[in-house]
Design an enzyme around this catalytic site. Structure first.
Site, PDB file in Angstrom:
ATOM      1  N   LYS A   1       7.670  35.642 -22.649  1.00  0.00           N
ATOM      2  CA  LYS A   1       6.218  35.407 -22.624  1.00  0.00           C
ATOM      3  C   LYS A   1       5.516  36.701 -23.013  1.00  0.00           C
ATOM      4  O   LYS A   1       5.219  37.537 -22.161  1.00  0.00           O
ATOM      5  CB  LYS A   1       5.789  34.952 -21.217  1.00  0.00           C
ATOM      6  CG  LYS A   1       4.281  34.788 -21.033  1.00  0.00           C
ATOM      7  CD  LYS A   1       3.963  33.951 -19.825  1.00  0.00           C
ATOM      8  CE  LYS A   1       2.473  33.926 -19.549  1.00  0.00           C
ATOM      9  NZ  LYS A   1       2.084  32.893 -18.598  1.00  0.00           N
TER      10      LYS A   1
ATOM     11  N   GLU B   1       7.862  38.428 -18.831  1.00  0.00           N
ATOM     12  CA  GLU B   1       6.515  38.653 -19.375  1.00  0.00           C
ATOM     13  C   GLU B   1       6.153  40.136 -19.343  1.00  0.00           C
ATOM     14  O   GLU B   1       5.717  40.637 -18.310  1.00  0.00           O
ATOM     15  CB  GLU B   1       5.479  37.857 -18.562  1.00  0.00           C
ATOM     16  CG  GLU B   1       4.058  38.067 -19.066  1.00  0.00           C
ATOM     17  CD  GLU B   1       2.999  37.275 -18.297  1.00  0.00           C
ATOM     18  OE1 GLU B   1       3.349  36.619 -17.305  1.00  0.00           O
ATOM     19  OE2 GLU B   1       1.835  37.329 -18.710  1.00  0.00           O
TER      20      GLU B   1
HETATM   21  P1  13P Z   1      -3.516  34.115 -19.225  1.00  0.00           P
HETATM   22  O1  13P Z   1      -3.145  33.114 -20.276  1.00  0.00           O
HETATM   23  O2  13P Z   1      -4.844  33.852 -18.570  1.00  0.00           O
HETATM   24  O3  13P Z   1      -3.340  35.530 -19.715  1.00  0.00           O
HETATM   25  O4  13P Z   1      -2.484  33.908 -18.046  1.00  0.00           O
HETATM   26  C1  13P Z   1      -1.164  33.738 -18.337  1.00  0.00           C
HETATM   27  C2  13P Z   1      -0.344  34.348 -17.286  1.00  0.00           C
HETATM   28  O5  13P Z   1       0.438  33.678 -16.655  1.00  0.00           O
HETATM   29  C3  13P Z   1      -0.481  35.791 -17.047  1.00  0.00           C
HETATM   30  O6  13P Z   1       0.546  36.248 -16.221  1.00  0.00           O
END
Ligand code: 13P
Length: 345
Positions: A226, A184
């Site tokens: 992600k 991510e």
């Molecule tokens: P949000 O969808 O609230 O951005 O959170 C997702 C997430 O796991 C952020 O690390």
């Protein structure tokens, strides 16, 4: 490493109609969420809240392929003594775990951060596997500086490279432990920047990420990406349409993400609930890409349920109803079958 097993888990995580529930808020972050409903954040309240979500049968069975847990949560038991991991498995959903240790200022790059947590990660992953985790998450944070700061504008190449290398080293360790890494790299949507600048930065970040993953020997078939969507900063006076966000997001992904990646699951990043659903839906309506594209939302799946719950047991049904609704809407969006009219139906 069993790459076929990793691929099978990754593919299940992005089953059309399903997506991931990010319930991995750190103790500090969940406190902020509880503050918004005036509820004290105690260990048992955090357990009650998450147990309620994991017991929402329809949402979990039909639309939540996996749940990202926090270290405290993966060790917790429901009020009746069942482990929360067993509850999630019983819903045919996969337990996962956030393994990064948050951000810290990056030395030499004022105003930028690096995500930490690599030391001891091999041992922690082995323990998390024993506890039932089959995938993990690591979040890198990339911040875009205000447009007027042209001289020292961020992100710097150095911060992007350092963060992506950490993501790649984390991903390689996960795969060694037979855990699917969610990688991510979040380009934050706070701030004044334009959608064009978010597009440019997201492209640079994702290009660099896949170079680092390659250099660290990460197998893309066993990896989930992600990313953020390509949106304008929340404070930017000119906001793009749903179509523009979808078109730009698809363009960036096609320009940077190899087709061997089985799935892409977006973060919501502070988008309003319905807007996050509408964007995902439009991306899938336009389609014409090789990956399954779905959600890995935290706030956009939980917020309405949190406000319905308010920390009170008597609101349990209302909270589950709200969670069921958002999960169903996003499940439809992951197939490009959502319609705004369904929101109030
Ligand atoms: P949000 O969808 O609230 O951005 O959170 C997702 C997430 O796991 C952020 O690390």
């Amino acid at each position: 490493m069993d790459i076929e097993a990793l691929n099978a888990i990754a593919v299940k995580m992005v089953t059309p109609g399903q997506g991931i529930l990010a319930a991995d808020e750190s103790t500090g972050t969940i406190k902020k969420r509880f503050d918004s409903i005036n509820v004290e954040s105690t260990e048992s309240k955090r357990r009650d809240w998450r147990e309620m979500l994991f017991r929402t049968d329809k949402a979990m069975q039909d639309h939540i392929s996996g749940v990202i847990l926090y270290d405290e949560t993966i060790r917790q038991r429901a009020a009746d003594g069942t482990s929360l991991v067993d509850l999630i498995n019983a819903q045919d959903s996969i337990p996962g775990i956030k393994v990064d240790a948050g951000t810290t200022p990056l030395a030499g790059r004022p105003g930028e951060t690096i995500t930490q947590g690599l030391d001891g990660l091999r041992e922690r992953l082995a323990e998390y596997y024993e506890l039932g985790a089959r995938f993990a998450k690591w979040r890198a944070v990339i911040e875009i500086s205000p447009p007027e700061q042209m001289v020292k504008r961020t992100p710097s190449r150095g911060a992007i490279k350092a963060n992506n290398q950490a993501l790649a080293r984390y991903a390689a360790l996960c795969q060694e432990a037979n855990i699917v890494p969610i990688v991510e790299p979040e380009v934050l949507m706070g701030g004044h920047h334009s959608v064009e600048r978010c597009h440019e930065v997201t492209e640079i970040v994702l290009n660099s990420l896949f170079t680092e993953l390659y250099e660290q020997g990460v197998k893309l078939e066993g990896t989930i990406l992600k990313p953020n969507m390509v949106v304008a900063g929340k404070k930017c006076p000119t906001q793009p349409s749903i179509e523009e966000v979808a078109t730009r997001t698809i363009k960036v992904l096609k320009d940077t993400v190899p087709s061997s990646v089985p799935g892409i699951a977006f973060l919501s990043g502070g988008q309003d609930n319905e807007v996050a659903t509408a964007h995902l839906d439009m991306i899938n309506k336009i389609g014409n890409f090789t990956w399954n594209i779905t959600y890995s939302y935290g706030r956009a799946l939980q917020q309405s349920a949190l406000f319905a719950w308010k920390g009170d047991e008597k609101n349990y049904d209302a909270a589950q109803k709200a969670f069921n609704h958002r999960a169903r809407m996003n499940g439809l969006a992951s197939k490009g079958e959502w319609d705004a009219k369904l929101e109030n139906a």
